[in-house]
Design an enzyme around this catalytic site. Structure first.
Site, PDB file in Angstrom:
ATOM      1  N   ASP A 216       0.845  -1.197   0.000  1.00 28.34           N
ATOM      2  CA  ASP A 216       0.000   0.000   0.000  1.00 28.34           C
ATOM      3  C   ASP A 216       0.881   1.248   0.000  1.00 28.34           C
ATOM      4  OD1 ASP A 216      -2.959   0.965   0.563  1.00 28.34           O
ATOM      5  OD2 ASP A 216      -1.632   2.190   1.821  1.00 28.34           O
ATOM      6  N   ASN A 224      -3.248  13.247  -2.988  1.00 23.76           N
ATOM      7  CA  ASN A 224      -4.435  13.663  -3.740  1.00 23.76           C
ATOM      8  C   ASN A 224      -4.975  15.003  -3.239  1.00 23.76           C
ATOM      9  OD1 ASN A 224      -4.800  11.739  -5.739  1.00 23.76           O
ATOM     10  ND2 ASN A 224      -5.944  10.348  -4.411  1.00 23.76           N
ATOM     11  N   HIS A 229      -5.995  15.046  -7.934  1.00 20.26           N
ATOM     12  CA  HIS A 229      -6.110  13.670  -8.393  1.00 20.26           C
ATOM     13  C   HIS A 229      -5.262  13.354  -9.631  1.00 20.26           C
ATOM     14  CE1 HIS A 229      -9.116  12.181  -5.556  1.00 20.26           C
ATOM     15  NE2 HIS A 229      -9.667  13.388  -5.618  1.00 20.26           N
ATOM     16  N   ASP A 233      -2.824  10.220  -9.775  1.00 19.47           N
ATOM     17  CA  ASP A 233      -2.818   9.191 -10.825  1.00 19.47           C
ATOM     18  C   ASP A 233      -1.413   8.986 -11.379  1.00 19.47           C
ATOM     19  OD1 ASP A 233      -5.518   8.922 -10.484  1.00 19.47           O
ATOM     20  OD2 ASP A 233      -6.068  10.101 -12.266  1.00 19.47           O
ATOM     21  N   GLU A 259      -4.968   2.486  -3.906  1.00 19.67           N
ATOM     22  CA  GLU A 259      -3.514   2.610  -3.940  1.00 19.67           C
ATOM     23  C   GLU A 259      -2.857   1.348  -3.396  1.00 19.67           C
ATOM     24  OE1 GLU A 259      -4.768   4.460   0.014  1.00 19.67           O
ATOM     25  OE2 GLU A 259      -5.575   4.269  -2.009  1.00 19.67           O
TER      26      GLU A 259
END
Length: 345
Positions: A216, A224, A229, A233, A259
């Site tokens: 993770d 974010n 965002h 990404d 994630e």
């Protein structure tokens, strides 16, 4: 007899791509079989199947008698009706052809048009011999038409086969797209779970361990919230690329959650899996990622579970064990790898 405009009807564009190999000279075994049938059926020197206006390249530079016969057939204009010259010397304009007046002295020629599925003239089937054939009658012309129909059928079968192959290719691409995460290019959740199930069965039958890693990205929500965002990404794409570089071709990486990544390691012991997870952690932490001009120091936390320590665990139980180890890594301060053990709760 009606002459067809050769430039119009013998253009390579009237053959579909799957038929173009014939036109380019790659006459396959099926066409050779039809040619042999024609030679035997009519007892002639050669039966030439022609496509377009350009003869195939001969390996001997066109010096063999077969190459000369083929070139002779290609020198004839394509016509949309059968052509029969029982004696080429008394046939106009064949009587003036150099292969008739000189070596090899071809004395008989007959041809029948070949059409593709769109009814466009694409070639012909041709007979050549070195003795006149005054008895070549309507029945023989019909037999030649039957041979031409065999060639046309072969072209049609090629079209069907090519369409099927194209459909299979498209289906395969669509299926692959349905298994790939569209953002980061790894296997998606459904695909990685299916891979895990398949590998679990295979490893069990082979008597080898199966390990998995749940990794993770630390503080992803903060990325974010701070940078937006699109930046998040981009980070995921970069992280996935680094993680992928740490595994072997037979191992699989998939996006398990937002994630969160699931890595399947068939045949790997828990010690090997721990080494792979640590290699992944170092790959992420070793170098910042520059996003929108800002250097971000990224880290991951990971949990490792293996059938070495949980020999009877199902795939769901194995993931649950790895998840517990991941949470333990988070609780311990993140940026670390924890191994699932039976006493870990």
């Amino acid at each position: 007899m009606t002459r067809v405009d050769s430039a119009k009807h013998s253009d390579t564009s009237i053959l579909r791509p799957e038929q173009a190999d014939v036109l380019n000279g790659d006459v396959d075994q099926q066409m050779l079989r039809i040619s042999r049938i024609g030679k035997t059926l009519f007892d002639v020197a050669n039966c030439v199947i022609r496509f377009g206006d350009t003869p195939p390249v001969s390996s001997d530079g066109g010096r063999s008698i077969e190459a000369i016969e083929t070139a002779f057939c290609y020198s004839m204009p394509l016509q949309d009706e059968p052509v029969v010259a029982p004696d080429t010397r008394s046939h106009s304009p064949l009587g003036q052809h150099r292969a008739v007046t000189g070596a090899p002295y071809i004395r008989f020629y007959a041809s029948h048009p070949v059409y593709n599925g769109d009814k466009a003239l694409v070639g012909s089937i041709n007979l050549v011999d070195y003795a006149p054939r005054p008895a070549f009658r309507e029945r023989d012309i019909q037999l030649l038409a039957d041979l031409a129909a065999l060639v046309e059928r072969e072209l049609h079968l090629r079209l069907i086969n090519a369409s099927q192959l194209d459909l299979q290719k498209k289906n395969k691409n669509l299926r692959r797209k349905s298994l790939i995460d569209p953002l980061i290019g790894t296997w998606n959740r459904g695909a990685i779970m299916r891979i895990l199930t398949i590998e679990a069965v295979r490893c069990d039958k082979a008597g080898v361990p199966l390990s998995l890693i749940v990794a993770d990205l630390d503080f992803f929500k903060k990325i974010n919230d701070t940078y937006g965002h699109p930046a998040g990404d981009t980070v995921l794409v970069k992280v996935a690329s680094r993680l992928r570089s740490c595994i072997r071709p037979q191992e699989a990486l998939g996006r398990y959650g937002g994630e969160e990544f699931l890595i399947v390691l068939p045949g790997s012991s828990h010690a090997t899996a721990m080494a792979v997870a640590e290699r992944m952690r170092l790959a992420i932490v070793s170098q910042p990622e520059v996003i929108a001009g800002t250097a971000l120091n990224l880290t991951i936390s990971a949990g490792v579970a293996s059938t070495d320590l949980f020999p009877t665990a199902t795939t769901e139980e194995l993931i649950s064990r790895a998840d517990m180890a991941l949470y333990a890594a988070k609780d311990a301060g993140r940026n670390r790898v924890v191994k699932a053990t039976p006493d870990l709760s």
